[in-house]
Write a protein that holds these residues in place. Structure first.
Motif, PDB file in Angstrom:
ATOM      1  N   SER A  86       0.824  -1.213   0.000  1.00 28.47           N
ATOM      2  CA  SER A  86       0.000   0.000   0.000  1.00 28.47           C
ATOM      3  C   SER A  86       0.853   1.256   0.000  1.00 28.47           C
ATOM      4  N   ASP A  87       1.955   1.239   0.731  1.00 32.68           N
ATOM      5  CA  ASP A  87       2.863   2.385   0.720  1.00 32.68           C
ATOM      6  C   ASP A  87       3.388   2.645  -0.685  1.00 32.68           C
ATOM      7  N   ARG A  88       3.661   1.581  -1.412  1.00 30.54           N
ATOM      8  CA  ARG A  88       4.207   1.734  -2.763  1.00 30.54           C
ATOM      9  C   ARG A  88       3.150   2.194  -3.764  1.00 30.54           C
ATOM     10  N   LEU A  89       1.911   1.721  -3.586  1.00 28.87           N
ATOM     11  CA  LEU A  89       0.853   2.021  -4.548  1.00 28.87           C
ATOM     12  C   LEU A  89      -0.007   3.211  -4.156  1.00 28.87           C
ATOM     13  N   GLY A  90       0.152   3.705  -2.931  1.00 33.10           N
ATOM     14  CA  GLY A  90      -0.682   4.804  -2.472  1.00 33.10           C
ATOM     15  C   GLY A  90      -2.075   4.363  -2.060  1.00 33.10           C
ATOM     16  N   LEU A  91      -2.210   3.110  -1.599  1.00 32.04           N
ATOM     17  CA  LEU A  91      -3.499   2.600  -1.130  1.00 32.04           C
ATOM     18  C   LEU A  91      -3.637   2.810   0.372  1.00 32.04           C
ATOM     19  N   ASP A  92      -4.837   2.628   0.862  1.00 31.57           N
ATOM     20  CA  ASP A  92      -5.094   2.724   2.291  1.00 31.57           C
ATOM     21  C   ASP A  92      -4.718   1.390   2.934  1.00 31.57           C
ATOM     22  N   GLY A  93      -3.486   1.277   3.381  1.00 35.12           N
ATOM     23  CA  GLY A  93      -2.966   0.025   3.901  1.00 35.12           C
ATOM     24  C   GLY A  93      -3.697  -0.469   5.128  1.00 35.12           C
ATOM     25  N   GLU A  94      -4.020   0.414   6.042  1.00 36.29           N
ATOM     26  CA  GLU A  94      -4.671  -0.033   7.272  1.00 36.29           C
ATOM     27  C   GLU A  94      -6.071  -0.560   7.018  1.00 36.29           C
ATOM     28  N   THR A  95      -6.750  -0.011   6.016  1.00 38.96           N
ATOM     29  CA  THR A  95      -8.064  -0.536   5.661  1.00 38.96           C
ATOM     30  C   THR A  95      -7.939  -1.937   5.079  1.00 38.96           C
ATOM     31  N   LEU A  96      -6.936  -2.152   4.235  1.00 32.98           N
ATOM     32  CA  LEU A  96      -6.716  -3.485   3.671  1.00 32.98           C
ATOM     33  C   LEU A  96      -6.334  -4.481   4.762  1.00 32.98           C
ATOM     34  N   VAL A  97      -5.501  -4.042   5.701  1.00 33.80           N
ATOM     35  CA  VAL A  97      -5.116  -4.917   6.811  1.00 33.80           C
ATOM     36  C   VAL A  97      -6.334  -5.279   7.644  1.00 33.80           C
ATOM     37  N   ARG A  98      -7.164  -4.291   7.923  1.00 30.02           N
ATOM     38  CA  ARG A  98      -8.388  -4.554   8.693  1.00 30.02           C
ATOM     39  C   ARG A  98      -9.288  -5.535   7.937  1.00 30.02           C
ATOM     40  N   THR A  99      -9.370  -5.354   6.614  1.00 27.84           N
ATOM     41  CA  THR A  99     -10.157  -6.267   5.797  1.00 27.84           C
ATOM     42  C   THR A  99      -9.637  -7.690   5.915  1.00 27.84           C
ATOM     43  N   SER A 100      -8.320  -7.843   5.807  1.00 30.07           N
ATOM     44  CA  SER A 100      -7.694  -9.164   5.901  1.00 30.07           C
ATOM     45  C   SER A 100      -8.019  -9.831   7.233  1.00 30.07           C
ATOM     46  N   LYS A 101      -7.865  -9.087   8.310  1.00 32.71           N
ATOM     47  CA  LYS A 101      -8.123  -9.650   9.635  1.00 32.71           C
ATOM     48  C   LYS A 101      -9.601  -9.948   9.839  1.00 32.71           C
ATOM     49  N   LEU A 102     -10.447  -9.076   9.289  1.00 33.67           N
ATOM     50  CA  LEU A 102     -11.878  -9.225   9.516  1.00 33.67           C
ATOM     51  C   LEU A 102     -12.444 -10.440   8.787  1.00 33.67           C
ATOM     52  N   VAL A 103     -12.041 -10.639   7.531  1.00 29.91           N
ATOM     53  CA  VAL A 103     -12.588 -11.790   6.813  1.00 29.91           C
ATOM     54  C   VAL A 103     -12.091 -13.097   7.446  1.00 29.91           C
ATOM     55  N   ALA A 104     -10.860 -13.093   7.966  1.00 32.50           N
ATOM     56  CA  ALA A 104     -10.374 -14.282   8.665  1.00 32.50           C
ATOM     57  C   ALA A 104     -11.171 -14.517   9.938  1.00 32.50           C
ATOM     58  N   LYS A 105     -11.485 -13.443  10.653  1.00 35.00           N
ATOM     59  CA  LYS A 105     -12.243 -13.582  11.897  1.00 35.00           C
ATOM     60  C   LYS A 105     -13.670 -14.060  11.622  1.00 35.00           C
ATOM     61  N   VAL A 106     -14.273 -13.547  10.551  1.00 33.22           N
ATOM     62  CA  VAL A 106     -15.635 -13.970  10.220  1.00 33.22           C
ATOM     63  C   VAL A 106     -15.675 -15.464   9.926  1.00 33.22           C
TER      64      VAL A 106
END
Length: 419
Positions: free
Chosen positions: A113-133
């Protein structure tokens, strides 16, 4: 709202992909991805990954065990290796994987995300959330052990993760897709792979919205002690309505490919199209003695993986007939054919990048012709086809985890003649 597309049972298999197959899966997976992106765009490639039937067929055409849980690990691993050098060209990035690689997903997403200019923390939260679900909100007896996160330059993503039930020797694969996703807790999956095991608590079903809200109300108004007493009082007297079953693809436990696992008319259409279009569209290929005509049949199945509609992938076993399987089912991997398939596809994709579409167009015509001919084509039975392929295997550099077929063939012949 993301839609569910079906489910499937996957026998849980152990073992590793041998290096000789892993390198070829990496090459073929990357080339097929390039072809799909060239024809249909990277959003379509994400949609394919989110479809469990296509995903299983994709792994089968690359020579993995056509029905096993290992397809998930091997496909994610092959794409991660194969797409990394193409990341700047395709804008597709694969993070995570199995075991310790899964736990590295947040760090990989932050760096990307740092390299592409994406919202890294949102993607990280997404990753953790789908695993938790999938590990908590969907309580189905499967413990997650693989988490693959595929993200594009513009922040769209697909998650493919898998859990295992060791007691039942089964795996379940979960597919997530960002397209149309408005809620992580209200029917968010594009698909769940796996047969229902007993009663499943799925709080992500949209019909469970009232239950989710009621749980919060109960916890606030009654407290945990009163909730326990209410459960004891209700035990055995009230039952929740049964959850509707998703359409699901059942991957059988048997390792061999049987006639019931393959749509014969589609196989016959593929064989007929290869025989009819091959000499017209691949004349130079057919100059390769002993390999060309056989390779065209594999190319026809690869072409279907690139161009086929979702309904075409209800019989993933059929795609194992392109390059066999590492455990010798339906037959050993024909190395000469596999390498020739990679060579032809690589040439076609390279030419297309330069504006020369003839070779990729030939593959599209091959797929079109197969669909037309399957209505009228006839051909050998599946068993007869497999017998022919096994007989030809030594000459095609057939190989499996047991070794080269040319070395095994004398011992197998001797054993069969003595029985």
């Amino acid at each position: 709202m993301a839609r569910r597309t079906g489910s499937a049972d996957l026998p849980l298999h152990s073992g590793r992909v041998p290096a000789w197959l892993g390198t070829r899966m990496t090459s073929l997976g990357a080339i097929i991805t390039q072809a799909i992106v060239h024809h249909y765009g990277r959003d379509e490639f994400l949609s394919r990954l989110a479809h469990p039937y296509w995903f299983q067929s994709f792994g089968a055409v690359m020579g993995m065990d056509w029905h096993s849980s290992g397809i998930t690990t091997s496909v994610i691993g092959a794409l991660k290796r194969g797409l990394k050098p193409l990341a700047s060209e395709l804008g597709i990035h694969v993070c995570g994987g199995r075991g310790e690689h899964s736990r590295k997903t947040p760090d990989e997403l932050r760096v990307l995300s740092d390299r592409l200019g994406l919202d890294g923390e949102t993607l990280v939260r997404t990753s953790k959330l789908v695993a938790k679900v999938d590990s908590a909100a969907v309580q189905d007896g499967f413990d997650l052990y693989l988490h693959g996160f595929v993200v594009t330059d513009d922040g769209k993503w697909v998650v493919v993760q898998q859990g295992m039930n060791g007691d039942k020797r089964q795996a379940r694969r979960y597919h997530w897709h960002s397209q149309g996703l408005t809620s992580f807790v209200d029917t968010p999956h594009s698909a769940i792979d796996g047969r229902p095991q007993g009663e499943i608590v799925n709080l992500t079903d949209h019909r469970a919205e009232g239950s989710r809200n009621a749980q919060l109300d109960l916890l606030t108004a009654l407290g945990p002690d009163r909730i326990v007493s209410e459960l004891e009082r209700m035990s055995g007297t009230e039952r929740p309505p049964p959850q509707a079953l998703l359409p699901h693809l059942i991957m059988p436990a048997h390792h061999d490919v049987r006639p019931k696992d393959v749509f014969a008319r589609r196989l016959h259409g593929t064989l007929a199209a290869a025989a009819e279009r091959g000499p017209v569209d691949f004349p130079e290929l057919l100059l390769t003695s002993g390999v060309g005509a056989r390779t065209v049949r594999s190319l026809a199945m690869v072409a279907e993986v690139v161009h086929g509609a979702p309904y075409r992938f209800a019989d993933p076993a059929r795609f194992s007939l392109a390059h066999g399987g590492k455990d010798r089912h339906p037959y050993p991997v024909p190395i000469k054919v596999y390498d020739e398939t990679i060579r032809v596809l690589k040439s076609a994709v390279s030419s297309a990048k330069l504006g020369r579409e003839e070779e990729l167009g030939a593959l599209k015509r091959l797929d079109d012709q197969a669909r037309k001919l399957e209505r009228i084509a006839t051909g050998p039975s599946l068993d007869a086809f497999i017998v022919t392929e096994r007989a030809a295997s030594p000459g095609l550099d057939g190989r499996s985890v047991f070794g080269w077929e040319r070395d095994l063939a004398p011992a197998l012949t001797k054993r069969h003649s003595s029985t």
